[in-house]
Design an enzyme around this catalytic site. Structure first.
Site, short mmCIF file in Angstrom:
data_model
loop_
_atom_site.label_atom_id
_atom_site.label_comp_id
_atom_site.label_asym_id
_atom_site.label_seq_id
_atom_site.Cartn_x
_atom_site.Cartn_y
_atom_site.Cartn_z
N SER A 140 36.04 33.29 35.67
CA SER A 140 36.96 32.30 35.11
C SER A 140 36.33 30.93 35.26
O SER A 140 35.51 30.69 36.16
CB SER A 140 38.29 32.33 35.87
OG SER A 140 39.10 31.21 35.55
N TYR A 153 42.69 32.35 43.93
CA TYR A 153 42.22 32.78 42.61
C TYR A 153 40.83 32.21 42.31
O TYR A 153 39.92 32.94 41.89
CB TYR A 153 43.21 32.35 41.53
CG TYR A 153 42.83 32.79 40.15
CD1 TYR A 153 43.09 34.09 39.72
CD2 TYR A 153 42.20 31.92 39.25
CE1 TYR A 153 42.74 34.51 38.45
CE2 TYR A 153 41.85 32.33 37.97
CZ TYR A 153 42.12 33.62 37.58
OH TYR A 153 41.75 34.04 36.32
#
Length: 248
Positions: A140, A153
């Protein structure tokens, strides 16, 4: 020649959209996720469009790391071999640090990092035995800089990227390709509740871009390339005060 791809996290979001995209390109599919009933719905929808396509489904919780190698071996058997493993299963729980929400952080790290590593390890074992293969990991743009309310995350996605880069060096000289993808905002249930999603693209567009990158065997790329290739570099150098404001 028929090609095959295993997609984890295939019941929704990027994984589901990529399943349809790769089916349209003629790939045999292995679809894995925790919710078998949703996988079967995806399979049935694909087979309506492509009745001759080979589509195998299996429930898989990647946090049960010991079960992952057996599931991958089963897919390889059912599809008469595997060419690509798309490591996509992931969660984003938006946890705060020091706010009594560590169980969310733990779940994020278990799924996005340890579960992904277990999948990659099993794929590498299969491809080393086969003598060729392609491992694609979904990181990501959050991997470029730890973001407020997304520390776990961000860490999980950065860890996954570094793990794959280490594997690339470890497998240097082998016929096993490694691709690391860094998506920006793609319209999925993982982020559609957020108040701001700059430069968001549809999941169908994201899947098409990812499929192109898989077929080109790119080593690493943001998705889409622009503007996130530039914004990713910017994220690394912005002052912490600016980063803090980005989360509202």
């Amino acid at each position: 020649m028929s090609r095959s791809i295993l997609i984890t996290g295939a019941s929704s979001g990027i994984g589901k959209a990529l399943a349809f995209e790769m089916a349209d390109r003629g790939y045999s599919l292995g679809l894995a996720a925790r919710r078998q009933e949703l996988l079967e719905q995806v399979r049935d929808e694909i087979l309506v469009r492509h009745p001759a396509l080979k589509v195998a489904v299996s429930p898989l919780d990647v946090t049960d790391c010991d079960s992952v190698p057996g599931v991958i071996q089963t897919f390889a058997r059912d599809l008469d071999g595997l060419d690509i493993v798309f490591v996509n299963a992931g969660v984003g729980l938006g946890e705060k640090v020091g706010n009594g929400q560590f169980e969310k952080s733990k779940a994020t790290l278990l799924t996005n990092l340890l579960g992904a590593a277990a999948t990659i390890d099993a794929a590498a074992a299969l491809f080393l035995k086969r003598g060729a293969g392609h491992i694609v990991g979904v990181s990501s743009v959050a991997a470029f800089r730890g973001m407020p309310r997304s520390a776990a995350y961000s860490a999980s996605k950065a860890g996954l990227a570094v793990y794959l880069e280490g594997l690339r060096a470890e497998l240097h000289g082998k016929k096993i390709d490694i691709t690391v993808l860094y998506p920006g905002y793609i319209d999925t249930p993982l982020n559609n509740m957020l108040p701001s999603r700059p430069f968001v693209i549809s999941v169908e567009r994201g899947a098409a871009l990812i499929a192109d990158m898989i077929e080109k065997k790119v080593k690493r790329s943001t998705v889409p390339v622009f503007p996130w290739n530039l914004l990713g570099r910017l994220l690394k150098i912005l002052p912490t005060g600016v980063i803090a404001k980005l989360a509202g």
